[in-house]
Design an enzyme around this catalytic site. Sequence first.
Site, PDB file in Angstrom:
ATOM      1  N   ASP A 173       0.789  -0.946   0.002  1.00 27.84           N
ATOM      2  CA  ASP A 173       0.055   0.057   0.015  1.00 27.84           C
ATOM      3  C   ASP A 173       0.634   0.999   0.384  1.00 27.84           C
ATOM      4  O   ASP A 173       1.024   1.868   1.078  1.00 27.84           O
ATOM      5  CB  ASP A 173      -0.645   0.153   0.819  1.00 27.84           C
ATOM      6  CG  ASP A 173      -0.452  -0.003   2.708  1.00 27.84           C
ATOM      7  OD1 ASP A 173       1.044  -0.478   2.775  1.00 27.84           O
ATOM      8  OD2 ASP A 173      -0.931   0.376   3.671  1.00 27.84           O
ATOM      9  N   GLU A 174       1.869   2.016  -0.944  1.00 30.15           N
ATOM     10  CA  GLU A 174       2.102   1.929  -1.262  1.00 30.15           C
ATOM     11  C   GLU A 174       2.860   2.910  -2.708  1.00 30.15           C
ATOM     12  O   GLU A 174       1.871   3.494  -3.379  1.00 30.15           O
ATOM     13  CB  GLU A 174       3.909   2.419  -0.463  1.00 30.15           C
ATOM     14  CG  GLU A 174       5.147   2.746   0.011  1.00 30.15           C
ATOM     15  CD  GLU A 174       5.651   3.288   0.480  1.00 30.15           C
ATOM     16  OE1 GLU A 174       6.856   4.299   1.100  1.00 30.15           O
ATOM     17  OE2 GLU A 174       6.231   1.619   1.529  1.00 30.15           O
ATOM     18  N   ASP A 220      15.506   6.910  -4.047  1.00 28.99           N
ATOM     19  CA  ASP A 220      14.862   5.571  -5.498  1.00 28.99           C
ATOM     20  C   ASP A 220      15.336   5.470  -6.617  1.00 28.99           C
ATOM     21  O   ASP A 220      16.038   5.808  -7.367  1.00 28.99           O
ATOM     22  CB  ASP A 220      13.873   4.751  -5.099  1.00 28.99           C
ATOM     23  CG  ASP A 220      13.367   4.804  -3.184  1.00 28.99           C
ATOM     24  OD1 ASP A 220      13.421   5.106  -2.702  1.00 28.99           O
ATOM     25  OD2 ASP A 220      13.198   2.369  -3.523  1.00 28.99           O
ATOM     26  N   GLU A 223      14.238  -5.058  -1.151  1.00 30.80           N
ATOM     27  CA  GLU A 223      14.000  -3.929  -0.442  1.00 30.80           C
ATOM     28  C   GLU A 223      15.125  -4.339   0.979  1.00 30.80           C
ATOM     29  O   GLU A 223      16.013  -2.600   0.417  1.00 30.80           O
ATOM     30  CB  GLU A 223      12.618  -3.044   0.221  1.00 30.80           C
ATOM     31  CG  GLU A 223      12.663  -2.121   0.839  1.00 30.80           C
ATOM     32  CD  GLU A 223      11.553  -2.092   1.401  1.00 30.80           C
ATOM     33  OE1 GLU A 223      11.328  -0.632   1.938  1.00 30.80           O
ATOM     34  OE2 GLU A 223      10.296  -2.605   1.664  1.00 30.80           O
TER      35      GLU A 223
END
Length: 902
Positions: free
Chosen positions: A473-474, A481, A753
């Site tokens: 949910d991003e 980045d 990540e």
Amino acid sequence: MSSLKVESLVCEYRTNPLGIDVRNPRIGWKLVSERRGTVQKAYRIQVAGPGEDFANLVWDSGRVESERSNLLAYEGPMLQPRTRYYYRVQVWDHFERESDWSAVAWWETALFSADEWQANWITPDSEAIDPQAAPVFMLCKEFTLKQPIRLARIYATAAGVYELYISGEKAGDELLAPGWTSYHKRHQYQTYDVTAQLKVGYNQIGVLLGNGWYKGQLTGFDNYTNLYGDIRACLIQLHILYEDGTEEVVVSDATWSSSTSPITLSEIYDGETYDARLEKEGWGQAGYDVGSNWSGTEIIDLPYTSLVAQENSPTRVIETIFPQSLIRTPSGETLLDMGQNMVGRIRMTLQAPAGTVIRLQHAEVLDKEGNFYTGNLRKAKQLVEYIAKGGGTESYAPHFTFQGFRYVKVEGFPGQENGLPLDAFAGEVIHSDMEPTGWFECSHPLVNQLQSNIVWGQRGNFLDLPTDCPQRDERLGWTGDAQVFIRTAAFNYHVGPFFTKWLRDLKADQGADGGVPVVVPDVITKKPVSESEAEMLSAAAWGDAAVICPWTLYLCYGDERLLADQYDSMKAWISYIRSQGDREYLWNTGFHYGDWLGLDAKENSYIGATPKDLIATAFYAHSTRLVRDAAVVLGKAEDVRAYSELLGRVIAAFREEFVTPAGRLAAPTQTAHVLALKFQLVEGNVRKRIAHDLNELVVQNEYHLTTGFVGTPYLCLVLSDNGYHETAVKLFLQESYPSWLYSITKGATTIWEHWDGIKPDGSFWSDDMNSYNHYAYGAIGDWMYRYIAGLDMDETVPGYRRICVYPRFAGSELTSAKATLLTPYGKAESAWHIEDNNILVQVVVPANSSAEVILPGAELEEVREGDRMVTASEGIHSARRSEEGVRISVGSGTYQFTYSMK
């Protein structure tokens, strides 16, 4: 026929772009020549109006003595809106050859001003349909064509996301239009050629209208909605040119009809629910009777001044892959394994009784026991539900959402208890339709998989903007980045239009004080923010994207116009930094992410051990240097002087604050040493000592890194540049945690990540933040292309006009490597192979380019090119012994150098 040819014509980076609003578009081309050393001497461009016969000549540049063949601006009379222009190019070279005219290419203008919009923003009648209703809206309008048409164009956009249909057939293949921009300031519209879809008599325009980024759930930290507005709307303008020369315009207005659709729920994070029983048979087709189940529409007041024509390549289905296997988990779940962590959607085909509910849930990995794992999705559901209408074969794929996944949990599929038919499912890979431009391969299979992971990570996260992750949910445009990865991105794909669009949003969302949001488009300040969140609106290394990204695009494509367009934004960022520190030349205040996810962080911290003020001040110097360099390119002499002086003062302050009198860094971290070296903050013996200390930090850590988002992209670059390439290679080829190859040993098909997203014992990093498709650490690809394969550029001649080929050999684990890049001038290549100490280096230099080739470990008298001594070979301008080996200057062509390494 001339052996000198002009091919691959582009306008604003694109082939035959439909619907641009650039008033002086730029043209480029590539030369094709079998002769080594081909250099363009002159060119001629012709631009014509309607018709490809050039009878209606608009502009003829005449013969222009220039070697330029990239991003040359149209200089003719003012262009007209909604007009197709044809162009062709002819060139002459230094061998006095004249090419034929190129094949004809074209561009087509869209609308140039808000005054040209006749359409109205419309939405369903609010008294009949709740504006906040979950279902996707349907809108339609029937119209009649009275005679045959010559051409038809629709200009369309939405406050939300939309799909456009003409008489039941989808117009174009774009998805998730109009894309995501800073809507209040810049709102894209699309152009569709619908000539072939219209016919004499009755026709109908139909629109599906969903929430999308405009008003759907965003920023999953608290699932805030309606960030740009609380009402969905569309704007449709159809221009019809009849064969007799008359015109007609059909526009969105209050005469349209509206209804809710079979898509009863559609959200970016949560997925989509489609009830096929609610389909309106014949909707969108001529003669369809809207009937009593349809309502009217109403006009709403939304701006036109923010509208801009599509700037980047649209989002599309780029590839289709199929399930590799069917998995039955220990807990009894039935899963499809796509074999690849991908971004997109599943299209399924089935036959089922009416009312059958099929559920598809998407996830990236399986847990330690082999069960379906969704913990890292946080609040995102990634759930697709389809309710069958029955009566035959049905096919469905979601419209206004996308998922990040490798595994799909299937529930309710007919006959599932006996196994799933794999051919009933297809994975449609979705991302911005960028041209692939770079390829890397070598003799190490895990490194080749790493390259694949980097490319798939870029594909999954370059969906209209550079997102941080495509599954949880991003899915936001994190600036940090983007800036660490942009150089690698420009190897793998042509990202000129992609980043041009995104940087314009960055500039639009930049604060009056010059601060740059940590995400672009800026959704953090679009919602009520706490005091702590307000402090997070700008940060070192994140906001520096305002400077690093346009400079990198200038280097990779020679795009001076973009540099000029972003220059004020670049300067404003430096002004913001300058106003922050409690000492003018240090940045030592405010919130910073530091070396995000650095492995030397304290327990329960995401921020590495490198002092945040050291990082901030280092980036202060780096961005100041780049703005100074941009001022040189743009001819701004006063700014060159001012930023040169500022740079000197920032570097002096950095040394005083962070370098000891004995020449050591005050912070004993890998990242601190990397930044001091990469950003040229130390020199002479101090530089040598810090490079030595960095090498020792890596060696003493058994060739493992401790860096996070800030230090990792530059770590191998710095080691190689400072005489420790062998250490860089050992570090790079490390397979144990933490390393680039560790994730591959755990089955990764994209970049993680966290270095230990899956730990050696199979357990996971915290659910709070554990994406398995997060491209930042894929920035190592830049080093792979430039240092392993050895394909680079001379940065004083941007856009790969002068190529540098310098392969670095180290160790025995790599015996070959190859990098290919489609530059603005054509294909460039560096490939090498070692066998029994004999080295073959193949170099391809495109026409109208040249190259400097360095052959490490070579002796001049032993190097051969083909079957000749290198000094006697055609196309060789010079060859000499240098500190690195043999240095050879060559013109365009293909070369094969062989020698024995000393």
